[in-house]
Design a protein around this motif. Structure first.
Motif, PDB file in Angstrom:
ATOM      1  N   ALA A  22       0.832  -1.212   0.000  1.00  0.00           N
ATOM      2  CA  ALA A  22       0.000   0.000   0.000  1.00  0.00           C
ATOM      3  C   ALA A  22       0.861   1.254   0.000  1.00  0.00           C
ATOM      4  N   PHE A  23       1.936   1.223   0.794  1.00  0.00           N
ATOM      5  CA  PHE A  23       2.851   2.367   0.840  1.00  0.00           C
ATOM      6  C   PHE A  23       3.487   2.596  -0.525  1.00  0.00           C
ATOM      7  N   GLY A  24       3.867   1.505  -1.188  1.00  0.00           N
ATOM      8  CA  GLY A  24       4.459   1.635  -2.518  1.00  0.00           C
ATOM      9  C   GLY A  24       3.468   2.169  -3.531  1.00  0.00           C
ATOM     10  N   ALA A  25       2.230   1.705  -3.446  1.00  0.00           N
ATOM     11  CA  ALA A  25       1.219   2.112  -4.423  1.00  0.00           C
ATOM     12  C   ALA A  25       0.734   3.538  -4.204  1.00  0.00           C
ATOM     13  N   HIS A  26       0.686   3.961  -2.938  1.00  0.00           N
ATOM     14  CA  HIS A  26       0.086   5.277  -2.661  1.00  0.00           C
ATOM     15  C   HIS A  26       1.080   6.323  -2.171  1.00  0.00           C
ATOM     16  N   GLY A  27       2.141   5.896  -1.517  1.00  0.00           N
ATOM     17  CA  GLY A  27       3.067   6.859  -0.947  1.00  0.00           C
ATOM     18  C   GLY A  27       4.330   7.077  -1.744  1.00  0.00           C
ATOM     19  N   LEU A  28       4.653   6.127  -2.597  1.00  0.00           N
ATOM     20  CA  LEU A  28       5.920   6.223  -3.324  1.00  0.00           C
ATOM     21  C   LEU A  28       5.766   6.468  -4.814  1.00  0.00           C
ATOM     22  N   GLN A  29       4.536   6.382  -5.314  1.00  0.00           N
ATOM     23  CA  GLN A  29       4.339   6.481  -6.758  1.00  0.00           C
ATOM     24  C   GLN A  29       4.784   7.821  -7.335  1.00  0.00           C
TER      25      GLN A  29
END
Length: 128
Positions: A22-29
């Motif tokens: 979730a962090f990769g999909a929403h926070g790192l994109q």
């Protein structure tokens, strides 16, 4: 280690994988390059697969006691694999330190060794 140890560890790794995904999909994109996101998602994917493998180890221990030592070795191999394979990819994506990717194949080898232990444990089973 008892079955509950592997069940707890697998559940924790799954929890962390969902959070990392979730962090990769929403926070790192918006921060990561496409390559970094790909590496991040590969780390999450392998963590999920091998966290489920740890849940299987938790089930195998009491149900198939004739393979106990092999199931435990598989569990440790999967854990080491997650730490080295997924961990090195997470850290590389976050820091850009290329040296970390030298740990990735060691983690991949640990995964392979874990699956070999599962195979050997399964060969000990006498199922009807």
């Amino acid at each position: 280690m008892k079955s509950s140890f592997w069940l707890q560890l697998g559940s924790l790794l799954l929890f962390l994988a969902v959070a990392a995904g979730a962090f990769g999909a929403h926070g790192l994109q918006d921060v990561f390059s496409a390559k970094q996101l790909d590496v991040w998602h590969k780390a999450v994917n392998y963590q999920v697969i091998h966290a489920f493998a740890l849940l299987a180890v938790a089930v195998f221990l009491p149900v198939f006691p004739q393979g106990t030592s092999l199931w435990r070795k598989a569990g440790w191999s999967f854990l080491i694999g997650v730490l080295l394979f997924s961990g090195s990819l997470y850290l590389w994506a976050l820091t850009g330190v290329k040296f970390l990717v030298f740990l990735t194949p060691i983690g991949g080898t640990a995964f392979l060794i874990g699956w070999l232990f599962v195979f050997l444990g399964a060969r000990k089973l006498t199922l009807s």
